[in-house]
Design a protein around this motif. Structure first.
Motif, PDB file in Angstrom:
ATOM      1  N   GLU A  65      -6.854  -8.926  -1.007  1.00 23.59           N
ATOM      2  CA  GLU A  65      -8.054  -8.126  -1.492  1.00 23.59           C
ATOM      3  C   GLU A  65      -8.823  -7.219  -0.269  1.00 23.59           C
ATOM      4  N   LYS A  66      -8.647  -7.845   0.961  1.00 23.85           N
ATOM      5  CA  LYS A  66      -9.283  -7.227   2.208  1.00 23.85           C
ATOM      6  C   LYS A  66      -8.413  -5.951   2.481  1.00 23.85           C
ATOM      7  N   LYS A  67      -7.226  -6.083   2.229  1.00 26.40           N
ATOM      8  CA  LYS A  67      -6.408  -4.811   2.341  1.00 26.40           C
ATOM      9  C   LYS A  67      -6.375  -3.742   1.136  1.00 26.40           C
ATOM     10  N   ASN A  68      -7.249  -4.010   0.296  1.00 28.50           N
ATOM     11  CA  ASN A  68      -7.305  -3.133  -0.869  1.00 28.50           C
ATOM     12  C   ASN A  68      -6.090  -3.313  -1.671  1.00 28.50           C
ATOM     13  N   ILE A  69      -5.559  -4.254  -1.789  1.00 26.25           N
ATOM     14  CA  ILE A  69      -4.476  -4.837  -2.647  1.00 26.25           C
ATOM     15  C   ILE A  69      -4.919  -5.753  -3.863  1.00 26.25           C
ATOM     16  N   ASN A  70      -4.579  -5.262  -5.097  1.00 31.55           N
ATOM     17  CA  ASN A  70      -4.964  -5.877  -6.207  1.00 31.55           C
ATOM     18  C   ASN A  70      -4.085  -7.378  -6.002  1.00 31.55           C
ATOM     19  N   ASN A  85       0.648  -1.311  -0.036  1.00 28.49           N
ATOM     20  CA  ASN A  85      -0.024   0.049   0.036  1.00 28.49           C
ATOM     21  C   ASN A  85       0.785   1.122  -0.068  1.00 28.49           C
TER      22      ASN A  85
END
Length: 244
Positions: free
Chosen positions: A65-70, A40
């Protein structure tokens, strides 16, 4: 020697790549959460992992994905022969160690191929191996004592090109690394693991290492005090003490 290209894995040439080639069972939530924070914070960065199990891949992608990572920023590599695996390190910029169970042979591989490695020193034998390697090779600045320091150091290396280049050159030009793991100047003739006590020392194992890539394995019928444990590598009469 096989050549590995970033383009073959969908990784831009300019991207910063973190890696961890430890066995997946060594990865806990603590490390993985920090790794996701790094992705991030470092725009366009990637994480390279050595992983074959499809279920584990899906679990890690889901957590990313839960951490907003593709999830595509996690690249999974399969197990291959040793020489190709060593060559594959050219894809990585920085090796991220695991906490409770450090890299062992994988840590040696990273340093031997010129990839800087950062670790968090723990209290048990398994959690101090990489700190031992880095200490022995005069790279104490890559040893951290807690998770915040570990994350901060990783961010600094990934975002400060000058600092990263200095550390990279220190690994590449490290004379102790060259002496210890290069077969050109003679092989390591013996490695002795000892526990030093107040009045005497107890040899635990003596063995020969025929190549630059070796595993340290031992068994002992009594508790080991990590503060008093180290092993000595001897090559052509030169001793290198590695504190654990």
């Amino acid at each position: 020697e096989k050549i590995f290209l970033r383009s073959s894995y969908g990784i831009p040439k300019e991207a910063f790549t973190f890696c961890c080639f430890n066995n997946s069972y060594k990865i806990s939530r603590n490390e993985f959460d920090i790794w996701m924070k790094l992705l991030n914070k470092i725009e366009g960065s990637y994480l390279l992992l050595l992983l074959k199990d499809e279920r584990t891949k899906k679990n890690l992608q889901s957590e990313a994905e839960k951490k907003n990572i593709n999830p595509n920023r996690l690249k999974f590599f399969d197990y291959i022969n040793v020489q190709d695996h060593l060559s594959r390190h050219s894809l990585a910029d920085l090796y991220l160690d695991t906490f409770n169970y450090n890299a062992h042979t994988s840590g040696v591989d990273a340093l031997w191929t010129g990839v800087p490695l950062i670790t968090k020193q723990g209290n048990s034998f398994a959690a101090r191996v990489c700190a031992s390697l880095l200490n022995a090779f005069g790279m104490n600045e890559l040893i951290t004592s807690n998770e915040k320091e570990y994350e901060r150091l990783a961010v600094e290396l990934a975002s400060n090109k000058k600092f990263m280049k200095e550390i990279k050159n220190k690994v590449l030009e490290n004379e102790k690394l060259k002496i210890t793991f290069s077969n050109k100047g003679g092989r390591i003739t013996s490695v002795i693991l000892k526990e030093f006590q107040t009045h005497d020392s107890l040899p635990l194992q003596l063995f020969d290492a025929d190549s630059s890539r070796f595993n340290l394995q031992f068994s002992v019928g009594k508790p080991i005090n990590a503060e008093n444990l180290f092993f000595v590598a001897k090559q052509n009469g030169n001793a290198l003490s590695m504190k654990l």
